[in-house]
Design an enzyme around this catalytic site. Sequence first.
Site, short mmCIF file in Angstrom:
data_model
loop_
_atom_site.label_atom_id
_atom_site.label_comp_id
_atom_site.label_asym_id
_atom_site.label_seq_id
_atom_site.Cartn_x
_atom_site.Cartn_y
_atom_site.Cartn_z
CB THR A 124 -0.91 -0.01 1.25
OG1 THR A 124 -1.53 1.26 1.39
CG2 THR A 124 -0.13 -0.30 2.52
CG ASP A 125 -1.14 4.99 -0.87
OD1 ASP A 125 -1.67 4.27 -0.01
OD2 ASP A 125 -1.72 5.96 -1.42
CD GLU A 126 -3.23 3.78 4.54
OE1 GLU A 126 -3.01 3.57 5.75
OE2 GLU A 126 -4.38 3.88 4.08
CE1 TYR A 151 -3.40 -2.49 5.85
CE2 TYR A 151 -3.20 -0.16 5.34
CZ TYR A 151 -3.32 -1.47 4.93
OH TYR A 151 -3.36 -1.77 3.58
CE LYS A 155 -0.25 -4.54 3.11
NZ LYS A 155 -0.70 -5.87 2.59
P1 NAD Z 1 -10.09 -7.00 2.62
O1 NAD Z 1 -10.04 -6.65 4.07
O2 NAD Z 1 -11.32 -6.73 1.84
O3 NAD Z 1 -9.77 -8.55 2.43
C1 NAD Z 1 -8.75 -9.20 3.13
C2 NAD Z 1 -8.92 -10.70 2.90
O4 NAD Z 1 -7.84 -11.38 3.59
C3 NAD Z 1 -10.24 -11.27 3.46
O5 NAD Z 1 -10.82 -12.15 2.53
C4 NAD Z 1 -9.80 -12.01 4.72
O6 NAD Z 1 -10.64 -13.11 5.04
C5 NAD Z 1 -8.40 -12.45 4.33
N1 NAD Z 1 -7.54 -12.68 5.51
C6 NAD Z 1 -7.36 -11.85 6.58
N2 NAD Z 1 -6.53 -12.43 7.46
C7 NAD Z 1 -6.15 -13.63 6.94
C8 NAD Z 1 -5.29 -14.65 7.37
N3 NAD Z 1 -4.64 -14.59 8.55
N4 NAD Z 1 -5.12 -15.73 6.57
C9 NAD Z 1 -5.79 -15.82 5.38
N5 NAD Z 1 -6.63 -14.88 4.93
C10 NAD Z 1 -6.80 -13.78 5.71
O7 NAD Z 1 -8.83 -6.27 2.00
P2 NAD Z 1 -8.65 -5.59 0.56
O8 NAD Z 1 -9.11 -4.21 0.63
O9 NAD Z 1 -9.16 -6.51 -0.46
O10 NAD Z 1 -7.05 -5.55 0.50
C11 NAD Z 1 -6.31 -6.66 -0.03
C12 NAD Z 1 -4.83 -6.32 0.06
O11 NAD Z 1 -4.57 -5.13 -0.67
C13 NAD Z 1 -4.33 -6.08 1.47
O12 NAD Z 1 -3.05 -6.65 1.57
C14 NAD Z 1 -4.25 -4.56 1.57
O13 NAD Z 1 -3.25 -4.18 2.48
C15 NAD Z 1 -3.89 -4.19 0.16
N6 NAD Z 1 -4.31 -2.87 -0.30
C16 NAD Z 1 -5.61 -2.47 -0.14
C17 NAD Z 1 -6.01 -1.23 -0.65
C18 NAD Z 1 -7.44 -0.75 -0.51
O14 NAD Z 1 -7.72 0.41 -0.86
N7 NAD Z 1 -8.38 -1.55 -0.05
C19 NAD Z 1 -5.07 -0.40 -1.29
C20 NAD Z 1 -3.74 -0.85 -1.42
C21 NAD Z 1 -3.39 -2.09 -0.93
O1 DAU Z 2 -4.16 4.12 0.48
C1 DAU Z 2 -4.39 2.74 0.46
C2 DAU Z 2 -5.18 2.34 1.69
O2 DAU Z 2 -6.49 2.86 1.50
C3 DAU Z 2 -5.22 0.84 1.90
O3 DAU Z 2 -3.92 0.37 2.17
C4 DAU Z 2 -6.15 0.49 3.08
O4 DAU Z 2 -6.27 -0.93 3.17
C5 DAU Z 2 -7.51 1.09 2.81
O5 DAU Z 2 -8.33 0.87 3.94
C6 DAU Z 2 -7.40 2.58 2.54
O6 DAU Z 2 -7.02 3.31 3.73
P1 DAU Z 2 -7.71 4.69 4.17
O7 DAU Z 2 -7.58 4.81 5.62
O8 DAU Z 2 -7.27 5.82 3.32
O9 DAU Z 2 -9.25 4.34 3.73
P2 DAU Z 2 -10.65 4.61 4.46
O10 DAU Z 2 -11.70 4.23 3.48
O11 DAU Z 2 -10.71 4.02 5.82
O12 DAU Z 2 -10.67 6.19 4.62
C7 DAU Z 2 -10.56 7.04 3.49
C8 DAU Z 2 -10.58 8.48 4.01
O13 DAU Z 2 -11.89 8.76 4.52
C9 DAU Z 2 -9.61 8.73 5.15
O14 DAU Z 2 -9.11 10.06 5.05
C10 DAU Z 2 -10.49 8.60 6.40
C11 DAU Z 2 -11.83 9.12 5.92
N1 DAU Z 2 -13.03 8.53 6.56
C12 DAU Z 2 -13.11 7.15 6.62
C13 DAU Z 2 -14.20 6.55 7.21
C14 DAU Z 2 -14.29 5.05 7.33
C15 DAU Z 2 -14.05 9.32 7.03
O15 DAU Z 2 -13.97 10.58 6.94
N2 DAU Z 2 -15.14 8.71 7.61
C16 DAU Z 2 -15.25 7.37 7.74
O16 DAU Z 2 -16.25 6.90 8.32
#
Ligand code: NAD
Ligand code: DAU
Length: 343
Positions: A124-126, A151, A155
């Site tokens: 992730t960019d985070e 988190y 990562k």
């Molecule tokens: P998500 O939370 O929707 O899904 C995570 C999945 O991993 C679920 O199906 C869960 O059951 C499984 N999981 C969790 N713990 C586990 C374990 N111990 N063993 C096996 N499976 C397990 O997450 P997502 O948003 O689909 O993100 C997927 C990946 O992409 C993550 O690694 C996250 O860090 C990365 N990522 C997410 C975003 C985003 O915006 N959502 C952006 C950049 C990177």
């Molecule tokens: O940048 C990549 C990341 O993006 C991934 O690595 C993470 O898995 C994914 O959860 C996401 O992280 P963020 O924290 O940026 O996403 P989130 O949707 O939780 O929040 C997006 C923005 O909105 C952030 O500035 C917080 C704000 N927010 C979020 C929630 C849930 C609100 O203002 N209200 C809310 O209720």
Amino acid sequence: MKHIFITGGAGFIGSAFVRLILAERPQWHITNFDALTYAGNLDNLDGVDAARHRFVRGDIANREAVLAALDTDTAAIINFAAESHVDRSIMSADEFLRTNIIGTQVLLDAARAKNVKRFVQVSTDEVMGSLPEDDAAFFTEDSPFAPNSPYAASKAAAEHVVRAAHHTHHLDTVTTRCGNNYGARQFPEKLIPLLITNAMNDESVPVYGDGQNVRDWIYVDDHARGILAALERGASGATYCFGAREPRRNIEIVRSILASLGKPESLITYVTDRKGHDRRYAIDSTRAETELGWRPLETWESGIAKTIRWYADNAKWIERVRDGAYQAYYQQQYGAPSRAPTL
Ligand code: NAD
Ligand code: DAU
């Protein structure tokens, strides 16, 4: 036939990647290894071709379970499995360290034990922290690590163990770093699905702090295509950043989605800010574009229209994921229950 091992493939991005592979790589088959935590959902895999997709329920931090599920003919592991929500990591970090760090190390060890050719770490960019409020500042692959949430720290640590496996054991690894994804099947703890599902039910929409934080939004299928490009064409040991150059302030996102749904801005409720809230993310994807030939296909406008349509058409999916456990989380995070779903 090429066999790949996907972890976390019942989650939001992993299930989009499963669909992409089954549609675009007809010679490949998949083992999908997922623990089915609160975020994992077999409904996300509805309709996938069972002949080329084997689901195994298991925990990536459980060495025996991983070794038992990982066949010796596996060409690549793509590690999506993670605890992925920043707010939950602020409540309690233990599971984030266990899954995201220990789980990644277990997979790396298993890859070596079973002679898996390539390992893709979905990051992730985070891990690079927060950018200044300057439109000229972007994350690149060379930006320093500066994770700010538990988190992000987990990562970042996962990236380090992947790097070490490459350097020390010459494992063929590639790491991808993406910005904020949105699209179908995202669990409604994240901003966009929370906002859509609350607004659809005429429930209030919580905005943290002043709502001026910036996130760089990418449609999930564009991210999935980036991971496939990195798997097939990424240089060994390299990292690639993916973003769609669609940075938006949170409040702009909230207002525009409410307008698309025909809902009033009076649903917006400003709530206490997230602790340690990163101010701004923006990604420069030049390396992925030039070295992998990748580019996003969706604009923000086209991607969010598809996303809203998907949630409008999938009331049953929403109802199931907004169950009792979700309500308990919601109460803990926002201090008040989200009203019971009325769909
Ligand atoms: P998500 O939370 O929707 O899904 C995570 C999945 O991993 C679920 O199906 C869960 O059951 C499984 N999981 C969790 N713990 C586990 C374990 N111990 N063993 C096996 N499976 C397990 O997450 P997502 O948003 O689909 O993100 C997927 C990946 O992409 C993550 O690694 C996250 O860090 C990365 N990522 C997410 C975003 C985003 O915006 N959502 C952006 C950049 C990177
Ligand atoms: O940048 C990549 C990341 O993006 C991934 O690595 C993470 O898995 C994914 O959860 C996401 O992280 P963020 O924290 O940026 O996403 P989130 O949707 O939780 O929040 C997006 C923005 O909105 C952030 O500035 C917080 C704000 N927010 C979020 C929630 C849930 C609100 O203002 N209200 C809310 O209720």
